[in-house]
Write a protein that holds these residues in place. Structure first.
Motif, PDB file in Angstrom:
ATOM      1  N   PHE A   6       4.921  -3.214  -9.893  1.00 36.06           N
ATOM      2  CA  PHE A   6       5.437  -4.223  -8.931  1.00 36.06           C
ATOM      3  C   PHE A   6       5.701  -5.559  -9.636  1.00 36.06           C
ATOM      4  O   PHE A   6       4.984  -5.726 -10.792  1.00 36.06           O
ATOM      5  CB  PHE A   6       3.983  -4.487  -8.242  1.00 36.06           C
ATOM      6  N   ILE A   7       6.702  -6.227  -9.107  1.00 34.98           N
ATOM      7  CA  ILE A   7       6.823  -7.700  -9.729  1.00 34.98           C
ATOM      8  C   ILE A   7       6.098  -8.332  -8.404  1.00 34.98           C
ATOM      9  O   ILE A   7       6.674  -8.692  -7.189  1.00 34.98           O
ATOM     10  CB  ILE A   7       8.199  -8.147  -9.578  1.00 34.98           C
ATOM     11  N   ASP A   8       4.821  -8.911  -8.604  1.00 32.81           N
ATOM     12  CA  ASP A   8       4.031  -9.603  -7.562  1.00 32.81           C
ATOM     13  C   ASP A   8       4.324 -11.132  -7.625  1.00 32.81           C
ATOM     14  O   ASP A   8       4.016 -12.048  -8.417  1.00 32.81           O
ATOM     15  CB  ASP A   8       2.512  -9.227  -8.004  1.00 32.81           C
ATOM     16  N   THR A   9       5.062 -11.462  -6.594  1.00 32.13           N
ATOM     17  CA  THR A   9       5.559 -12.924  -6.308  1.00 32.13           C
ATOM     18  C   THR A   9       4.369 -13.782  -5.722  1.00 32.13           C
ATOM     19  O   THR A   9       4.677 -14.923  -5.511  1.00 32.13           O
ATOM     20  CB  THR A   9       6.846 -13.086  -5.910  1.00 32.13           C
ATOM     21  N   GLU A  10       3.603 -12.825  -5.065  1.00 29.73           N
ATOM     22  CA  GLU A  10       2.684 -13.864  -3.990  1.00 29.73           C
ATOM     23  C   GLU A  10       1.237 -13.434  -4.250  1.00 29.73           C
ATOM     24  O   GLU A  10       0.325 -13.782  -3.428  1.00 29.73           O
ATOM     25  CB  GLU A  10       2.925 -13.381  -2.484  1.00 29.73           C
ATOM     26  N   ASN A  11       1.057 -12.937  -5.277  1.00 28.55           N
ATOM     27  CA  ASN A  11      -0.513 -12.431  -5.753  1.00 28.55           C
ATOM     28  C   ASN A  11      -1.071 -11.515  -4.596  1.00 28.55           C
ATOM     29  O   ASN A  11      -2.362 -11.789  -3.959  1.00 28.55           O
ATOM     30  CB  ASN A  11      -1.212 -13.685  -6.023  1.00 28.55           C
ATOM     31  N   GLY A  12      -0.091 -10.665  -4.091  1.00 29.45           N
ATOM     32  CA  GLY A  12      -0.848  -9.949  -2.938  1.00 29.45           C
ATOM     33  C   GLY A  12      -1.292  -8.460  -3.218  1.00 29.45           C
ATOM     34  O   GLY A  12      -1.399  -7.637  -2.216  1.00 29.45           O
ATOM     35  N   THR A  13      -1.367  -7.950  -4.355  1.00 32.59           N
ATOM     36  CA  THR A  13      -1.448  -6.704  -4.899  1.00 32.59           C
ATOM     37  C   THR A  13      -2.848  -6.418  -5.662  1.00 32.59           C
ATOM     38  O   THR A  13      -3.157  -5.580  -6.250  1.00 32.59           O
ATOM     39  CB  THR A  13      -0.514  -6.126  -5.763  1.00 32.59           C
ATOM     40  N   SER A  14      -3.741  -7.768  -5.469  1.00 31.55           N
ATOM     41  CA  SER A  14      -4.988  -7.603  -6.226  1.00 31.55           C
ATOM     42  C   SER A  14      -5.842  -6.431  -5.910  1.00 31.55           C
ATOM     43  O   SER A  14      -6.740  -6.065  -6.625  1.00 31.55           O
ATOM     44  CB  SER A  14      -5.724  -8.921  -6.092  1.00 31.55           C
ATOM     45  N   THR A  15      -5.760  -5.841  -4.551  1.00 28.45           N
ATOM     46  CA  THR A  15      -6.660  -4.695  -4.346  1.00 28.45           C
ATOM     47  C   THR A  15      -6.228  -3.595  -4.555  1.00 28.45           C
ATOM     48  O   THR A  15      -6.700  -2.369  -4.303  1.00 28.45           O
ATOM     49  CB  THR A  15      -6.854  -4.871  -2.915  1.00 28.45           C
ATOM     50  N   LEU A  16      -5.037  -3.430  -5.182  1.00 28.73           N
ATOM     51  CA  LEU A  16      -4.134  -2.097  -5.521  1.00 28.73           C
ATOM     52  C   LEU A  16      -4.424  -1.814  -7.020  1.00 28.73           C
ATOM     53  O   LEU A  16      -4.310  -2.752  -7.924  1.00 28.73           O
ATOM     54  CB  LEU A  16      -2.820  -2.123  -5.255  1.00 28.73           C
ATOM     55  N   ASN A  17      -4.882  -0.589  -7.116  1.00 26.36           N
ATOM     56  CA  ASN A  17      -4.771  -0.095  -8.579  1.00 26.36           C
ATOM     57  C   ASN A  17      -3.331   0.234  -9.112  1.00 26.36           C
ATOM     58  O   ASN A  17      -3.006   1.442  -9.158  1.00 26.36           O
ATOM     59  CB  ASN A  17      -5.643   1.210  -8.787  1.00 26.36           C
TER      60      ASN A  17
ATOM     61  N   THR B 270       0.874  -1.052  -0.103  1.00 26.22           N
ATOM     62  CA  THR B 270      -0.141   0.063  -0.023  1.00 26.22           C
ATOM     63  C   THR B 270       0.809   1.180  -0.086  1.00 26.22           C
ATOM     64  O   THR B 270       0.787   2.255  -0.754  1.00 26.22           O
ATOM     65  CB  THR B 270      -1.101   0.050   1.187  1.00 26.22           C
ATOM     66  N   LEU B 271       1.806   1.122   0.963  1.00 28.76           N
ATOM     67  CA  LEU B 271       2.672   2.467   0.858  1.00 28.76           C
ATOM     68  C   LEU B 271       3.329   2.679  -0.624  1.00 28.76           C
ATOM     69  O   LEU B 271       3.494   3.694  -1.179  1.00 28.76           O
ATOM     70  CB  LEU B 271       3.938   2.347   2.014  1.00 28.76           C
ATOM     71  N   ALA B 272       3.982   1.385  -1.070  1.00 27.90           N
ATOM     72  CA  ALA B 272       4.796   1.695  -2.507  1.00 27.90           C
ATOM     73  C   ALA B 272       3.863   1.978  -3.623  1.00 27.90           C
ATOM     74  O   ALA B 272       4.365   2.551  -4.462  1.00 27.90           O
ATOM     75  CB  ALA B 272       5.436   0.265  -2.759  1.00 27.90           C
ATOM     76  N   SER B 273       2.617   1.703  -3.342  1.00 27.87           N
ATOM     77  CA  SER B 273       1.491   1.959  -4.629  1.00 27.87           C
ATOM     78  C   SER B 273       1.266   3.542  -4.544  1.00 27.87           C
ATOM     79  O   SER B 273       1.013   4.284  -5.488  1.00 27.87           O
ATOM     80  CB  SER B 273       0.211   1.371  -4.119  1.00 27.87           C
ATOM     81  N   GLU B 274       1.744   4.389  -3.475  1.00 28.08           N
ATOM     82  CA  GLU B 274       1.666   5.708  -3.427  1.00 28.08           C
ATOM     83  C   GLU B 274       3.041   6.215  -4.167  1.00 28.08           C
ATOM     84  O   GLU B 274       2.859   7.666  -4.505  1.00 28.08           O
ATOM     85  CB  GLU B 274       1.571   6.115  -2.082  1.00 28.08           C
ATOM     86  N   PHE B 275       3.948   5.512  -4.440  1.00 32.31           N
ATOM     87  CA  PHE B 275       5.130   5.998  -5.166  1.00 32.31           C
ATOM     88  C   PHE B 275       4.562   6.449  -6.777  1.00 32.31           C
ATOM     89  O   PHE B 275       3.542   6.146  -7.119  1.00 32.31           O
ATOM     90  CB  PHE B 275       6.167   4.950  -5.371  1.00 32.31           C
ATOM     91  N   PRO B 276       5.237   7.214  -7.336  1.00 32.09           N
ATOM     92  CA  PRO B 276       5.098   7.739  -8.580  1.00 32.09           C
ATOM     93  C   PRO B 276       5.329   6.706  -9.583  1.00 32.09           C
ATOM     94  O   PRO B 276       6.297   6.124  -9.748  1.00 32.09           O
ATOM     95  CB  PRO B 276       5.990   8.939  -9.029  1.00 32.09           C
TER      96      PRO B 276
END
Length: 77
Positions: free
Chosen positions: A37-48, A27-33
């Motif tokens: 993401f290299i999603d290795t655990e399928n943990g970013t599905s709720t982030l745009n 969530t913090l990193a999603s605010e970077f410009p």
């Protein structure tokens, strides 16, 4: 003769965030410009965000990193 430069030079920000799961790293990193993401655990599905799903192997991860390293301007769809 000296070549004097001024101002901010745009470049990629490379970051690693470490901590226990669920603490808010992604969530913090999603605010970077414009993060990628290299999603290795399928943990970013709720982030745009822009992501590359990588859950198959170490070799796949190394290959993805190599592609990004060889062309840091790559546009992942």
């Amino acid at each position: 003769m000296l070549k004097i430069e001024t101002g901010i030079k745009p470049r990629a920000i490379k970051s690693v965030l470490y901590g226990p799961e669920g603490i808010g790293k992604s969530t913090l990193a999603s605010e970077f410009p414009n993060p990628l993401f290299i999603d290795t655990e399928n943990g970013t599905s709720t982030l745009n965000i822009r992501r590359v799903i990588c859950n198959k192997s170490w070799d796949e991860l190394i290959s993805i990193i190599g592609e990004i390293k060889n062309d840091p301007t790559i546009r992942w769809e």
